[in-house]
Design a protein around this motif. Structure first.
Motif, PDB file in Angstrom:
ATOM      1  N   GLU A 101       0.824  -1.218   0.000  1.00 42.35           N
ATOM      2  CA  GLU A 101       0.000   0.000   0.000  1.00 42.35           C
ATOM      3  C   GLU A 101       0.853   1.262   0.000  1.00 42.35           C
ATOM      4  N   ALA A 102       2.001   1.219   0.663  1.00 32.47           N
ATOM      5  CA  ALA A 102       2.895   2.379   0.672  1.00 32.47           C
ATOM      6  C   ALA A 102       3.404   2.681  -0.738  1.00 32.47           C
ATOM      7  N   PHE A 103       3.805   1.653  -1.452  1.00 30.83           N
ATOM      8  CA  PHE A 103       4.259   1.868  -2.833  1.00 30.83           C
ATOM      9  C   PHE A 103       3.090   2.253  -3.738  1.00 30.83           C
ATOM     10  N   ASP A 104       1.967   1.615  -3.549  1.00 35.79           N
ATOM     11  CA  ASP A 104       0.779   1.911  -4.348  1.00 35.79           C
ATOM     12  C   ASP A 104       0.371   3.382  -4.199  1.00 35.79           C
ATOM     13  N   ALA A 105       0.508   3.909  -3.007  1.00 34.48           N
ATOM     14  CA  ALA A 105       0.121   5.305  -2.748  1.00 34.48           C
ATOM     15  C   ALA A 105       0.948   6.300  -3.556  1.00 34.48           C
ATOM     16  N   GLY A 106       2.125   5.910  -3.967  1.00 35.33           N
ATOM     17  CA  GLY A 106       2.981   6.802  -4.741  1.00 35.33           C
ATOM     18  C   GLY A 106       2.750   6.762  -6.237  1.00 35.33           C
ATOM     19  N   ASP A 113      -3.066  17.193  -4.097  1.00 33.03           N
ATOM     20  CA  ASP A 113      -1.607  17.215  -4.024  1.00 33.03           C
ATOM     21  C   ASP A 113      -0.980  18.322  -4.859  1.00 33.03           C
ATOM     22  N   GLY A 114      -1.740  18.890  -5.766  1.00 34.32           N
ATOM     23  CA  GLY A 114      -1.156  19.885  -6.663  1.00 34.32           C
ATOM     24  C   GLY A 114      -0.043  19.248  -7.463  1.00 34.32           C
ATOM     25  N   GLY A 115       1.082  19.901  -7.520  1.00 35.58           N
ATOM     26  CA  GLY A 115       2.217  19.378  -8.280  1.00 35.58           C
ATOM     27  C   GLY A 115       3.179  18.552  -7.448  1.00 35.58           C
ATOM     28  N   VAL A 120       7.001  11.239  -2.579  1.00 36.67           N
ATOM     29  CA  VAL A 120       7.527  12.005  -1.445  1.00 36.67           C
ATOM     30  C   VAL A 120       6.443  12.199  -0.383  1.00 36.67           C
ATOM     31  N   LEU A 121       5.231  12.476  -0.834  1.00 37.58           N
ATOM     32  CA  LEU A 121       4.134  12.730   0.100  1.00 37.58           C
ATOM     33  C   LEU A 121       3.655  11.483   0.832  1.00 37.58           C
ATOM     34  N   TYR A 122       3.574  10.365   0.140  1.00 41.93           N
ATOM     35  CA  TYR A 122       2.922   9.185   0.696  1.00 41.93           C
ATOM     36  C   TYR A 122       3.852   7.991   0.908  1.00 41.93           C
TER      37      TYR A 122
END
Length: 135
Positions: A101-106, A113-115, A120-122
């Protein structure tokens, strides 16, 4: 983890690195999971958690790229889903699932999230949190 298990995991990740394409994506097959579980001397479900933990550690340390991690997590998730009927209640590989799920979130930007880079965020903070819990 034993020195022998660490040696086996190093060999697995070397094998996966040798399969990387020019963009850094690797591939894992159904038969690989069974072989790796056999080498580690554990059931394939437990092997998913062990591989997930190792992937998280290697990604967090910078030893593997996001592309490598995401592709490996996706391939292993596909194997898990294809075998889901073999998984007894309460036996879902939760550690692996958190890593997946951590990789999927990226993989994608959300409108909020904008740009900003979703990795980096997730992904990065989620993996860092997983590794903190492991150690």
């Amino acid at each position: 983890m034993s020195a022998r298990a660490n040696q086996i995991l190093s060999g697995i990740f070397e094998e996966l690195a040798a399969r990387c394409d020019d963009e850094g994506y690797t591939i894992a097959y159904d038969a690989d999971l069974d072989r790796w579980a056999g080498e580690l001397g554990i059931f394939w479900l437990k092997a998913l958690d062990v591989l997930g933990a190792e992937l998280a550690r290697r990604y967090d340390s910078g030893a593997v790229s996001y592309e490598f991690g995401d592709s490996l997590a996706n391939d292993l998730e596909g194997i898990l889903i294809s075998r889901h009927q073999q998984v007894a209640d309460g036996e879902w590989p939760m550690l692996f699932w958190e890593v997946y799920e951590a990789f999927d979130a990226g993989e994608f930007r959300r409108p909020k999230d904008g740009g900003a880079d979703p990795v980096v965020l997730y992904t990065n903070p989620a993996i860092a949190d997983i590794v903190t819990k492991l150690d």
